[in-house]
Design a protein around this motif. Structure first.
Motif, PDB file in Angstrom:
ATOM      1  N   ASP A 128       1.107  -1.044  -0.353  1.00  0.00           N
ATOM      2  CA  ASP A 128      -0.087  -0.203   0.161  1.00  0.00           C
ATOM      3  C   ASP A 128       0.865   1.475   0.085  1.00  0.00           C
ATOM      4  OD1 ASP A 128      -1.883   1.282   0.122  1.00  0.00           O
ATOM      5  OD2 ASP A 128      -3.370   0.661   1.773  1.00  0.00           O
ATOM      6  N   GLU A 129       0.188   2.366  -0.619  1.00  0.00           N
ATOM      7  CA  GLU A 129       0.951   3.821  -0.327  1.00  0.00           C
ATOM      8  C   GLU A 129      -0.007   4.946   0.463  1.00  0.00           C
ATOM      9  OE1 GLU A 129       3.629   6.491  -3.982  1.00  0.00           O
ATOM     10  OE2 GLU A 129       3.305   4.326  -3.850  1.00  0.00           O
ATOM     11  N   MET A 130       0.723   6.186   0.558  1.00  0.00           N
ATOM     12  CA  MET A 130      -0.351   6.684   1.096  1.00  0.00           C
ATOM     13  C   MET A 130       0.574   8.055   0.837  1.00  0.00           C
ATOM     14  SD  MET A 130      -1.613   8.077   4.924  1.00  0.00           S
ATOM     15  CE  MET A 130      -2.704   6.023   4.767  1.00  0.00           C
ATOM     16  N   ALA A 131      -0.656   8.913   0.438  1.00  0.00           N
ATOM     17  CA  ALA A 131      -0.003  10.830   0.037  1.00  0.00           C
ATOM     18  C   ALA A 131      -0.107  11.815   1.258  1.00  0.00           C
ATOM     19  CB  ALA A 131      -0.590  11.078  -0.939  1.00  0.00           C
ATOM     20  N   ARG A 132       0.178  12.842   1.061  1.00  0.00           N
ATOM     21  CA  ARG A 132       0.046  13.253   2.584  1.00  0.00           C
ATOM     22  C   ARG A 132      -0.940  13.072   3.856  1.00  0.00           C
ATOM     23  NH1 ARG A 132      -1.590  15.032  -2.283  1.00  0.00           N
ATOM     24  NH2 ARG A 132      -3.913  14.170  -2.225  1.00  0.00           N
ATOM     25  N   PRO A 133       0.120  11.427   4.187  1.00  0.00           N
ATOM     26  CA  PRO A 133      -0.050  10.753   5.203  1.00  0.00           C
ATOM     27  C   PRO A 133      -0.159  11.833   6.852  1.00  0.00           C
ATOM     28  CG  PRO A 133       1.584  10.637   5.270  1.00  0.00           C
ATOM     29  CD  PRO A 133       1.520  11.757   4.385  1.00  0.00           C
ATOM     30  N   THR A 134      -1.208  11.137   7.864  1.00  0.00           N
ATOM     31  CA  THR A 134      -1.676  12.152   8.559  1.00  0.00           C
ATOM     32  C   THR A 134      -1.536  11.134   9.991  1.00  0.00           C
ATOM     33  OG1 THR A 134      -4.188  11.753   8.924  1.00  0.00           O
ATOM     34  CG2 THR A 134      -3.316  13.651   7.904  1.00  0.00           C
ATOM     35  N   PRO A 135      -1.314  11.166  11.432  1.00  0.00           N
ATOM     36  CA  PRO A 135      -0.860  10.062  11.850  1.00  0.00           C
ATOM     37  C   PRO A 135      -2.156   8.867  12.569  1.00  0.00           C
ATOM     38  CG  PRO A 135      -0.141  12.083  13.256  1.00  0.00           C
ATOM     39  CD  PRO A 135      -0.543  12.253  11.672  1.00  0.00           C
ATOM     40  N   ASP A 136      -3.375   9.430  12.272  1.00  0.00           N
ATOM     41  CA  ASP A 136      -4.997   8.588  12.643  1.00  0.00           C
ATOM     42  C   ASP A 136      -5.286   7.875  11.086  1.00  0.00           C
ATOM     43  OD1 ASP A 136      -5.491   9.715  14.713  1.00  0.00           O
ATOM     44  OD2 ASP A 136      -6.397  11.505  14.175  1.00  0.00           O
ATOM     45  N   ARG A 137      -4.644   8.036   9.906  1.00  0.00           N
ATOM     46  CA  ARG A 137      -4.332   7.019   8.757  1.00  0.00           C
ATOM     47  C   ARG A 137      -3.868   5.814   8.402  1.00  0.00           C
ATOM     48  NH1 ARG A 137      -3.896  10.526   4.153  1.00  0.00           N
ATOM     49  NH2 ARG A 137      -4.625   8.952   2.601  1.00  0.00           N
TER      50      ARG A 137
END
Length: 255
Positions: free
Chosen positions: A231-240
């Motif tokens: 998986d990959e996530m852009a503009r992450p936040t700690p909760d996400r």
């Protein structure tokens, strides 16, 4: 032609293709990386996350030329690591890559400034004074340069390590749990400096972490499970990030 000469910008600081590595053999064989392909773009802060034993540190060590791999390829810029002999690989690591580890790895007999410039000194290169001044100012060490490590707090020592990694203007900086030995306040400062080095200095940073809060400082997060990129996530936040990590815990319990 020198294969380690500075290459023109390609937009890609480092990349792996079908990268595989296993430890042991027979019944004890463990696949640490399973055909991992990933690109680290110039001027971007990437965090690598995953459950314990997912291959995070192995990926970083192979991508940084610190560990050999079984198959596939690794590039720093346009230089294929697999084409280099030991001497060339050592030189590439020295000239084109910065490292920040959980242990600060400072020499106790040297001042902060001497520790920061040590890789340049070993390479027989003079520091770019304007760049060095910017790095030192960014990490807030201007008033601590004549102090030795024992005279500095843990957070200040890790700031020295960050400045040392940036001092040679490397193509890419790799950090392996760089805030793992720091309290939350000092860790947040160091992560802020890494983020600022990307935004203000155009640095490329790749960091292995298990901490969703640390990952929240990155531009993107990539997730490994059992040696595979899942998986990959852009503009992450700690909760996400935490939500994604919880799904991995569930998979582990049900598998």
């Amino acid at each position: 032609m020198d294969t380690l000469a500075q290459n023109p910008p390609t937009g890609i600081a480092a990349a792996t293709t079908d990268l595989s590595k296993a430890y042991g053999s027979g019944d004890t064989r463990v696949v640490a990386l399973d055909r991992v392909g990933i690109t680290f773009r110039e001027g971007e802060f990437t965090a690598i996350m995953g459950p314990s034993g997912s291959g995070k540190s192995t990926l970083m060590h192979c991508a940084a030329g610190l560990d050999a791999f079984d198959s596939g390829s690794v590039r720093i810029g346009t230089t294929e690591l697999g084409t280099l002999d030991d001497r060339q690989l050592t030189r590439l690591r020295r000239d084109r890559i910065g490292f920040i580890f959980q242990a600060f790895n400072l020499l106790p007999t040297l001042t902060a400034l001497e520790n920061i410039t040590l890789p340049l000194t070993i390479a027989g290169r003079r520091a770019d004074q304007q760049w060095l001044d910017r790095v030192v100012a960014m990490v807030g060490l201007s008033q601590r340069l004549d102090h030795r490590p024992a005279q500095l707090s843990g957070g200040q020592q890790q700031r020295v390590a960050v400045a040392r990694a940036l001092a040679s203007r490397p193509a890419i900086v790799f950090g392996d749990e760089p805030t793992g030995n720091l309290d939350s306040r000092a860790g947040g400062e160091v992560l802020g400096f890494l983020r600022d080095s990307v935004r203000e200095l155009g640095q490329t940073v790749v960091m292995v972490t298990h901490d969703p809060v640390a990952a929240g400082y990155a531009d993107r997060v990539v997730f490994l499970v059992d040696g595979r990129l899942v998986d990959e996530m852009a503009r992450p936040t700690p909760d996400r990030v935490l939500d994604v990590m919880k799904t991995f815990d569930t998979r582990t319990r049900t598998s």
